[in-house]
Design a protein around this motif. Structure first.
Motif, mmCIF file in Angstrom:
data_model
loop_
_atom_site.group_PDB
_atom_site.id
_atom_site.type_symbol
_atom_site.label_atom_id
_atom_site.label_comp_id
_atom_site.label_asym_id
_atom_site.label_seq_id
_atom_site.Cartn_x
_atom_site.Cartn_y
_atom_site.Cartn_z
ATOM 1 N N VAL A 1 0.831 -1.205 0.000
ATOM 2 C CA VAL A 1 0.000 0.000 0.000
ATOM 3 C C VAL A 1 0.865 1.253 0.000
ATOM 4 O O VAL A 1 0.594 2.221 -0.737
ATOM 5 C CB VAL A 1 -0.942 -0.005 1.221
ATOM 6 N N LEU A 2 1.908 1.262 0.811
ATOM 7 C CA LEU A 2 2.761 2.445 0.908
ATOM 8 C C LEU A 2 3.489 2.725 -0.412
ATOM 9 O O LEU A 2 3.640 3.881 -0.815
ATOM 10 C CB LEU A 2 3.785 2.264 2.033
ATOM 11 N N VAL A 3 3.926 1.665 -1.090
ATOM 12 C CA VAL A 3 4.606 1.847 -2.382
ATOM 13 C C VAL A 3 3.608 2.308 -3.448
ATOM 14 O O VAL A 3 3.855 3.265 -4.186
ATOM 15 C CB VAL A 3 5.303 0.540 -2.815
ATOM 16 N N LEU A 4 2.466 1.640 -3.499
ATOM 17 C CA LEU A 4 1.471 1.975 -4.516
ATOM 18 C C LEU A 4 0.853 3.346 -4.279
ATOM 19 O O LEU A 4 0.409 4.005 -5.233
ATOM 20 C CB LEU A 4 0.373 0.909 -4.539
ATOM 21 N N ALA A 5 0.825 3.798 -3.025
ATOM 22 C CA ALA A 5 0.276 5.125 -2.736
ATOM 23 C C ALA A 5 1.091 6.220 -3.406
ATOM 24 O O ALA A 5 0.578 7.306 -3.704
ATOM 25 C CB ALA A 5 0.237 5.359 -1.222
ATOM 26 N N ARG A 6 2.368 5.962 -3.648
ATOM 27 C CA ARG A 6 3.227 6.944 -4.320
ATOM 28 C C ARG A 6 3.192 6.789 -5.840
ATOM 29 O O ARG A 6 3.699 7.645 -6.561
ATOM 30 C CB ARG A 6 4.666 6.813 -3.811
ATOM 31 N N LEU A 7 2.632 5.684 -6.317
ATOM 32 C CA LEU A 7 2.568 5.447 -7.753
ATOM 33 C C LEU A 7 1.189 5.741 -8.335
ATOM 34 O O LEU A 7 1.070 6.081 -9.518
ATOM 35 C CB LEU A 7 2.926 3.978 -8.055
ATOM 36 N N LEU A 8 0.161 5.604 -7.501
ATOM 37 C CA LEU A 8 -1.214 5.750 -7.971
ATOM 38 C C LEU A 8 -1.886 6.938 -7.296
ATOM 39 O O LEU A 8 -1.403 7.455 -6.283
ATOM 40 C CB LEU A 8 -2.016 4.478 -7.689
ATOM 41 N N ALA A 9 -3.006 7.360 -7.851
ATOM 42 C CA ALA A 9 -3.760 8.500 -7.321
ATOM 43 C C ALA A 9 -4.853 8.010 -6.370
ATOM 44 O O ALA A 9 -5.256 6.844 -6.410
ATOM 45 C CB ALA A 9 -4.393 9.290 -8.468
ATOM 46 N N PRO B 1 0.216 -16.468 -1.108
ATOM 47 C CA PRO B 1 -0.603 -15.562 -1.932
ATOM 48 C C PRO B 1 -0.288 -14.097 -1.683
ATOM 49 O O PRO B 1 -0.311 -13.283 -2.622
ATOM 50 C CB PRO B 1 -2.044 -15.899 -1.507
ATOM 51 N N ARG B 2 0.005 -13.763 -0.411
ATOM 52 C CA ARG B 2 0.293 -12.362 -0.102
ATOM 53 C C ARG B 2 1.572 -11.891 -0.785
ATOM 54 O O ARG B 2 1.635 -10.778 -1.320
ATOM 55 C CB ARG B 2 0.405 -12.192 1.417
ATOM 56 N N ILE B 3 2.589 -12.738 -0.781
ATOM 57 C CA ILE B 3 3.854 -12.382 -1.434
ATOM 58 C C ILE B 3 3.635 -12.172 -2.937
ATOM 59 O O ILE B 3 4.112 -11.188 -3.521
ATOM 60 C CB ILE B 3 4.912 -13.476 -1.196
ATOM 61 N N MET B 4 2.925 -13.091 -3.560
ATOM 62 C CA MET B 4 2.684 -12.979 -5.005
ATOM 63 C C MET B 4 1.849 -11.738 -5.325
ATOM 64 O O MET B 4 2.123 -11.034 -6.304
ATOM 65 C CB MET B 4 1.975 -14.236 -5.506
ATOM 66 N N GLN B 5 0.855 -11.454 -4.503
ATOM 67 C CA GLN B 5 0.007 -10.280 -4.740
ATOM 68 C C GLN B 5 0.819 -8.993 -4.648
ATOM 69 O O GLN B 5 0.668 -8.092 -5.487
ATOM 70 C CB GLN B 5 -1.128 -10.249 -3.716
ATOM 71 N N ILE C 1 2.998 -4.270 -7.220
ATOM 72 C CA ILE C 1 4.028 -3.236 -7.306
ATOM 73 C C ILE C 1 4.629 -3.177 -8.705
ATOM 74 O O ILE C 1 4.832 -2.083 -9.266
ATOM 75 C CB ILE C 1 5.120 -3.479 -6.247
ATOM 76 N N ALA C 2 4.910 -4.342 -9.285
ATOM 77 C CA ALA C 2 5.469 -4.366 -10.638
ATOM 78 C C ALA C 2 4.495 -3.737 -11.638
ATOM 79 O O ALA C 2 4.890 -2.943 -12.504
ATOM 80 C CB ALA C 2 5.780 -5.806 -11.043
ATOM 81 N N ARG D 1 0.927 2.471 -13.801
ATOM 82 C CA ARG D 1 0.532 3.702 -13.102
ATOM 83 C C ARG D 1 -0.989 3.911 -13.151
ATOM 84 O O ARG D 1 -1.463 5.018 -13.393
ATOM 85 C CB ARG D 1 1.239 4.926 -13.699
ATOM 86 N N SER D 2 -1.745 2.836 -12.966
ATOM 87 C CA SER D 2 -3.200 2.940 -12.971
ATOM 88 C C SER D 2 -3.784 1.934 -11.975
ATOM 89 O O SER D 2 -3.068 1.092 -11.416
ATOM 90 C CB SER D 2 -3.776 2.683 -14.367
ATOM 91 N N TYR D 3 -5.108 2.004 -11.794
ATOM 92 C CA TYR D 3 -5.789 1.126 -10.858
ATOM 93 C C TYR D 3 -5.683 -0.339 -11.252
ATOM 94 O O TYR D 3 -5.912 -1.239 -10.432
ATOM 95 C CB TYR D 3 -7.264 1.518 -10.750
ATOM 96 N N TRP D 4 -5.323 -0.620 -12.506
ATOM 97 C CA TRP D 4 -5.175 -2.012 -12.925
ATOM 98 C C TRP D 4 -4.053 -2.717 -12.179
ATOM 99 O O TRP D 4 -4.016 -3.961 -12.123
ATOM 100 C CB TRP D 4 -4.942 -2.090 -14.430
ATOM 101 N N ALA D 5 -3.137 -1.958 -11.610
ATOM 102 C CA ALA D 5 -2.079 -2.575 -10.793
ATOM 103 C C ALA D 5 -2.681 -3.244 -9.561
ATOM 104 O O ALA D 5 -2.294 -4.365 -9.184
ATOM 105 C CB ALA D 5 -1.065 -1.509 -10.376
ATOM 106 N N LEU D 6 -3.632 -2.576 -8.915
ATOM 107 C CA LEU D 6 -4.293 -3.151 -7.747
ATOM 108 C C LEU D 6 -5.077 -4.403 -8.138
ATOM 109 O O LEU D 6 -5.065 -5.411 -7.419
ATOM 110 C CB LEU D 6 -5.241 -2.120 -7.124
#
Length: 469
Positions: free
Chosen positions: A16-24, A138-142, A147-148, A154-159
């Motif tokens: 979450v912390l990494v994606l918070a800096r990549l996504l809006a 599963p958590r590690i793979m998710q 993040i990748a 740089r979009s919601y499709w990453a989540l």
């Protein structure tokens, strides 16, 4: 075991912390809306299969087959419901990207229905190591995939990509680590249904109490507002959600073994309550007093709107954590119907209160309404616990007193120590260790003032003394 479980939870936080800096914020809000519908339909078809199997003294393959069949049916119905609601949801939330997101979420939900129900034996038999292995893969793979994909898209499709891989990995691993192979059957439905009926009502009550207000916060195109609210909620309630989830999975089977011995169950409950309060109270106070520093350092400036919301949500998270602490003891003693009725009643009060508060005050009003309702629910829950376990209300107060007093004192010390600094990073670097040290000292002083009673504090000191020698 708790440390192992926390490592799995921390992976999610790191993501979450990494994606918070990549996504809006709108990206997080969009996915939150899609998963909100899954949660709603999940409670409408919640059979409480896992808890029903854990509570059974003797679980047969017939019970497991029935539970797995019901699980497949449940997830299939939820997936169909998500598909059917995609068009109305687009109109209500005024979000054109929502239908395609919900299509994928529906497919993920359907796949989850085929997870091997045999993993429930890990919980029933208190095999924490095997359970950890099942949860961590599963958590590690998710996290890796999310993040990748975040870096690349740089979009919601990453989540969503993370959710897809996590769900599929969970299904595959469940068959890789369990020898039991489920078959379609409903022969054991009578043994499961008496528990499951109340579990369905409990799930509905929990949804109304914990998540339903998101539909109000994010309505009419307020996806950004929902994203900010959800992020503040996730950080502020991290101790209650991420600590209580693994603890409850440990406490419920432990309490279930004591359900015929009320004195021992009461002793175990009070001990567990005190230990949980020792962790939840300082975490909530620390999160509140350092909220304006945590957000810019952990999430970045685009999330600054979350800072003031975290103060009230930290208070709510503490109340929620203490409220949830009562559930394993109540369920183990056969009072799941009470929990279901209480959660449902509180949820029905929360929704209109949140709606009125949002229109007149804003998101802060929604949080205030949730705090007031949860305070009421906690008081009622403690009253029931005291009656069921023949426990004096004074014993509840004693279990909570020292953690709360020490946490408030710690908060004052942290505010004073950090007032000398202007840098957010410096305030955290000073505030966190100061808070830990101050809290430990206050807890020790209160324990000494109480006459050194036997309990968690004395055991921790004994262990420290042994290691020192």
């Amino acid at each position: 075991m708790l440390a192992l479980r926390w490592s799995a939870r921390l992976l999610g936080l790191f993501s979450v912390l990494v994606l918070a800096r990549l996504l809006a914020p709108t990206d997080f809000g969009l996915v939150a809306i899609a998963t909100l519908f899954v949660s709603l339909l999940d409670v409408l078809f919640a059979f409480g299969l896992e808890n029903a199997l854990v509570q059974q003294r003797d679980t047969t393959d017939e019970d497991l087959n029935t539970a797995w069949t019901l699980q497949v049916i449940q997830k299939s119905l939820i997936a169909l419901g998500v598909l059917a609601l995609s068009a109305p949801a687009e109109e209500y939330f005024n979000e054109p990207r929502l239908p395609e997101t919900m299509y994928v979420i529906a497919a993920i939900t359907f796949a989850q229905g085929f997870r091997n129900i045999g993993v429930v034996r890990f919980i029933k038999e208190l095999d924490f190591r095997a359970q950890f292995g099942f949860e961590i893969a599963p958590r590690i793979m998710q996290v890796i995939v999310a993040i990748a994909a975040g870096v690349a898209l740089r979009s919601y499709w990453a989540l969503i990509a993370g959710l897809i891989v996590g769900a599929l990995t969970s299904v595959v691993v469940s068959y890789a680590i369990v020898t039991y192979r489920p078959r379609f059957s409903l022969l054991g439905i009578k043994r499961l249904w008496s528990f499951s009926a109340w579990s369905m009502l409990l799930s509905l009550g929990n949804f109304l109490l914990y998540r339903a207000e998101e539909g109000i916060v994010g309505a009419n195109g307020r996806t950004h507002q929902l994203g900010v609210y959800n992020m503040a909620s996730e950080l502020a309630q991290l101790p209650s959600t991420e600590l209580m989830a693994p603890l409850n999975r440990v406490l419920f089977p432990a309490y279930a073994k004591l359900q015929q011995d009320i004195p021992r169950l009461r002793e175990a409950f009070l001990r567990g309550l005190h230990g949980i309060a020792l962790l939840l109270c300082p975490a909530a106070v620390g999160c509140a007093v350092l909220s304006f520093d945590l957000v810019p350092v952990l999430l970045g400036d685009q999330w600054l709107e979350s800072s003031p919301l975290m103060i009230g949500l930290a208070c709510y998270g503490l109340l929620r954590g203490l409220f949830i602490t009562n559930n394993p003891a109540l369920i183990a003693s056969g009072n799941i119907s009470f929990i279901a009725k209480l959660a449902g009643g509180l949820g029905l009060v929360t929704l209109p209160a949140a709606y009125v508060a949002l229109n007149h005050i804003g998101i802060a009003g929604v949080i205030g309404a949730k705090v007031l309702v949860m305070s009421l629910g906690l008081a009622v829950s403690y009253y029931k616990v005291c009656r069921i376990l023949n426990c004096r209300r004074r014993a509840i107060g004693v279990a909570l007193l020292s953690p709360m007093v020490a946490s408030v004192a710690m908060g004052g010390i942290v505010l004073f120590a950090t007032a000398q600094f202007t840098s957010h990073l410096a305030r955290l670097a000073v505030g966190i260790p100061t808070g830990v040290l101050a809290y430990a000292c206050f807890v020790l002083l209160l324990w000494l003032a109480a006459g050194k009673p036997q309990g968690i504090e004395s055991e921790l000191l004994a262990r420290v003394s042994i290691r020192a020698v």
